[in-house]
Design a protein around this motif. Sequence first.
Motif, PDB file in Angstrom:
ATOM      1  N   MET A 179       0.836  -1.211   0.000  1.00  8.40           N
ATOM      2  CA  MET A 179       0.000   0.000   0.000  1.00  8.40           C
ATOM      3  C   MET A 179       0.868   1.257   0.000  1.00  8.40           C
ATOM      4  O   MET A 179       0.584   2.220  -0.716  1.00  8.40           O
ATOM      5  CB  MET A 179      -0.921   0.003   1.220  1.00  8.40           C
ATOM      6  N   TYR A 180       1.924   1.229   0.795  1.00  8.23           N
ATOM      7  CA  TYR A 180       2.796   2.401   0.894  1.00  8.23           C
ATOM      8  C   TYR A 180       3.466   2.676  -0.446  1.00  8.23           C
ATOM      9  O   TYR A 180       3.510   3.815  -0.910  1.00  8.23           O
ATOM     10  CB  TYR A 180       3.848   2.164   1.979  1.00  8.23           C
ATOM     11  N   ARG A 181       3.982   1.630  -1.078  1.00  4.73           N
ATOM     12  CA  ARG A 181       4.646   1.806  -2.367  1.00  4.73           C
ATOM     13  C   ARG A 181       3.677   2.369  -3.408  1.00  4.73           C
ATOM     14  O   ARG A 181       4.025   3.281  -4.157  1.00  4.73           O
ATOM     15  CB  ARG A 181       5.219   0.478  -2.849  1.00  4.73           C
ATOM     16  N   LYS A 182       2.477   1.828  -3.444  1.00  8.30           N
ATOM     17  CA  LYS A 182       1.504   2.295  -4.429  1.00  8.30           C
ATOM     18  C   LYS A 182       1.196   3.776  -4.258  1.00  8.30           C
ATOM     19  O   LYS A 182       1.015   4.512  -5.237  1.00  8.30           O
ATOM     20  CB  LYS A 182       0.211   1.475  -4.304  1.00  8.30           C
ATOM     21  N   SER A 183       1.165   4.225  -3.015  1.00  7.21           N
ATOM     22  CA  SER A 183       0.843   5.625  -2.745  1.00  7.21           C
ATOM     23  C   SER A 183       2.013   6.555  -3.003  1.00  7.21           C
ATOM     24  O   SER A 183       1.829   7.674  -3.486  1.00  7.21           O
ATOM     25  CB  SER A 183       0.387   5.763  -1.286  1.00  7.21           C
ATOM     26  N   MET A 184       3.232   6.095  -2.714  1.00  9.79           N
ATOM     27  CA  MET A 184       4.383   6.990  -2.739  1.00  9.79           C
ATOM     28  C   MET A 184       5.193   6.926  -4.032  1.00  9.79           C
ATOM     29  O   MET A 184       5.693   7.950  -4.506  1.00  9.79           O
ATOM     30  CB  MET A 184       5.308   6.679  -1.556  1.00  9.79           C
ATOM     31  N   VAL A 185       5.366   5.748  -4.585  1.00 10.27           N
ATOM     32  CA  VAL A 185       6.215   5.602  -5.773  1.00 10.27           C
ATOM     33  C   VAL A 185       5.330   5.744  -7.007  1.00 10.27           C
ATOM     34  O   VAL A 185       4.901   4.765  -7.618  1.00 10.27           O
ATOM     35  CB  VAL A 185       6.960   4.248  -5.768  1.00 10.27           C
ATOM     36  N   THR A 186       5.045   6.987  -7.368  1.00 10.55           N
ATOM     37  CA  THR A 186       4.081   7.275  -8.415  1.00 10.55           C
ATOM     38  C   THR A 186       4.749   7.856  -9.657  1.00 10.55           C
ATOM     39  O   THR A 186       5.853   8.408  -9.588  1.00 10.55           O
ATOM     40  CB  THR A 186       3.030   8.284  -7.911  1.00 10.55           C
ATOM     41  N   ASP A 187       4.058   7.754 -10.782  1.00  8.31           N
ATOM     42  CA  ASP A 187       4.562   8.346 -12.024  1.00  8.31           C
ATOM     43  C   ASP A 187       4.714   9.852 -11.888  1.00  8.31           C
ATOM     44  O   ASP A 187       5.660  10.443 -12.433  1.00  8.31           O
ATOM     45  CB  ASP A 187       3.617   8.024 -13.184  1.00  8.31           C
ATOM     46  N   ASN A 188       3.782  10.481 -11.164  1.00  5.08           N
ATOM     47  CA  ASN A 188       3.842  11.932 -11.013  1.00  5.08           C
ATOM     48  C   ASN A 188       5.127  12.357 -10.306  1.00  5.08           C
ATOM     49  O   ASN A 188       5.806  13.306 -10.735  1.00  5.08           O
ATOM     50  CB  ASN A 188       2.630  12.425 -10.224  1.00  5.08           C
ATOM     51  N   ARG A 189       5.477  11.650  -9.226  1.00  6.45           N
ATOM     52  CA  ARG A 189       6.713  11.994  -8.513  1.00  6.45           C
ATOM     53  C   ARG A 189       7.937  11.759  -9.402  1.00  6.45           C
ATOM     54  O   ARG A 189       8.897  12.519  -9.366  1.00  6.45           O
ATOM     55  CB  ARG A 189       6.828  11.175  -7.228  1.00  6.45           C
ATOM     56  N   SER A 190       7.892  10.697 -10.190  1.00  3.97           N
ATOM     57  CA  SER A 190       9.030  10.398 -11.061  1.00  3.97           C
ATOM     58  C   SER A 190       9.174  11.442 -12.155  1.00  3.97           C
ATOM     59  O   SER A 190      10.270  11.967 -12.399  1.00  3.97           O
ATOM     60  CB  SER A 190       8.850   9.012 -11.687  1.00  3.97           C
ATOM     61  N   ASN A 191       8.071  11.748 -12.825  1.00  3.52           N
ATOM     62  CA  ASN A 191       8.120  12.720 -13.924  1.00  3.52           C
ATOM     63  C   ASN A 191       8.508  14.104 -13.426  1.00  3.52           C
ATOM     64  O   ASN A 191       9.339  14.791 -14.029  1.00  3.52           O
ATOM     65  CB  ASN A 191       6.763  12.771 -14.631  1.00  3.52           C
ATOM     66  N   LYS A 192       7.909  14.487 -12.310  1.00  5.57           N
ATOM     67  CA  LYS A 192       8.225  15.796 -11.746  1.00  5.57           C
ATOM     68  C   LYS A 192       9.672  15.820 -11.261  1.00  5.57           C
ATOM     69  O   LYS A 192      10.355  16.847 -11.341  1.00  5.57           O
ATOM     70  CB  LYS A 192       7.268  16.101 -10.597  1.00  5.57           C
ATOM     71  N   GLY A 193      10.154  14.671 -10.776  1.00  8.35           N
ATOM     72  CA  GLY A 193      11.514  14.593 -10.275  1.00  8.35           C
ATOM     73  C   GLY A 193      12.558  14.798 -11.353  1.00  8.35           C
ATOM     74  O   GLY A 193      13.599  15.410 -11.124  1.00  8.35           O
ATOM     75  N   GLY A 194      12.286  14.284 -12.555  1.00  8.93           N
ATOM     76  CA  GLY A 194      13.212  14.508 -13.657  1.00  8.93           C
ATOM     77  C   GLY A 194      13.337  15.978 -13.991  1.00  8.93           C
ATOM     78  O   GLY A 194      14.446  16.497 -14.212  1.00  8.93           O
ATOM     79  N   ARG A 195      12.204  16.671 -14.000  1.00  2.89           N
ATOM     80  CA  ARG A 195      12.222  18.117 -14.281  1.00  2.89           C
ATOM     81  C   ARG A 195      12.882  18.882 -13.141  1.00  2.89           C
ATOM     82  O   ARG A 195      13.616  19.849 -13.383  1.00  2.89           O
ATOM     83  CB  ARG A 195      10.793  18.618 -14.511  1.00  2.89           C
ATOM     84  N   PHE A 196      12.614  18.444 -11.912  1.00  5.89           N
ATOM     85  CA  PHE A 196      13.229  19.086 -10.742  1.00  5.89           C
ATOM     86  C   PHE A 196      14.748  18.974 -10.810  1.00  5.89           C
ATOM     87  O   PHE A 196      15.466  19.944 -10.529  1.00  5.89           O
ATOM     88  CB  PHE A 196      12.699  18.435  -9.464  1.00  5.89           C
ATOM     89  N   TYR A 197      15.237  17.805 -11.208  1.00  7.15           N
ATOM     90  CA  TYR A 197      16.684  17.607 -11.317  1.00  7.15           C
ATOM     91  C   TYR A 197      17.283  18.589 -12.317  1.00  7.15           C
ATOM     92  O   TYR A 197      18.286  19.263 -12.031  1.00  7.15           O
ATOM     93  CB  TYR A 197      16.993  16.172 -11.746  1.00  7.15           C
TER      94      TYR A 197
END
Length: 330
Positions: A73-91
């Motif tokens: 449940m935790y992984r499904k909530s936290m490890v999301t496409d949105n965080r990944s996509n936004k993270g690439g731009r943030f980097y």
Amino acid sequence: MKKLIITLMLVAFTGTPSFAVPLTDEALAFADRLYSKYGIDPLKTALLIQSADYSDKALSLMDRQFEKSGWGMYRKSMVTDNRSNKGGRFYLEHRPSLELAYAQYGVTPEIIAAILAVETNYGDYKLPHRAVDVLSTLGFYYPRRADYFRSELEALLAYAEKNGMDPFSFMSSYAGAVGIPQFMPSNISKYGIDFGGDNIADLVNSKTDAIGSVGNYLAKFGWQKDKPTAIKLRGTGFDSFLGQGYDPKFTVKELEDAGIIFALPANQEEKVNVIRLQTDKGFEHWAIFSNFRTIMRYNNSANYALAVLLISKNIEEERKRLEAGNTGGS
């Protein structure tokens, strides 16, 4: 005697002894302590506690933290496409700061970005509570950890006094963590740094300072540059290695000799431990290294540390994809 004087002054000042957070003997002793240690007017502290709102929300959430839920449940909530996509731009947007933190502290840039992703969605999440309300409530009405939260309230008020800031201006999580990297108040002065060169360590508004401060924090707790964090395992022979805590105790070779297979190559002399996590499809087993334990110093949850690692890997992939697109690659 000083407590009695403060109480009488407050009654005279407000016209009533009925407070949002009542001024118990503990609260008045707290005001005395801040006067002794920092020279803060005890009446000022007492009035501040009086003005704090009692937070039922903080109390209700303290014993049902999301990090305690199952890994699936935790992984499904936290490890999301949105965080990944936004993270690439943030980097890409904050590459100079992230790569300077790597050079200065040895902390992988994607790990820093992933922590900020989980904590405040890269600084874009608006924290919902006033830190004074949360810390006053937990410090005086949460017996299990009251001493800890009173010490954090003390750190917040001392920091605000030193820097001429309004304590009520600090917004926080339900546990009183503040700023983009969600530092507890006592950690702001210990690990918060001015990474932008403006002579102010501003963890509330500066993503640059947040990046440097996370790097500094992890380095202080033993982050090992370019070392692994965790590797997924398969095979058999797990039982004899389970239940040994989180500090690395066994060598990679010991696990491999027991029939355990590492998903990625690992130095046979590296020390690891083994954790088992429940998912909706059964158990996952992971070898955790020293860096995993270091992430847990940030948040004492294996779920949290593993989510940070997986998000960091996704950020790396997204960053590479964006870089390839920017240069005409495929």
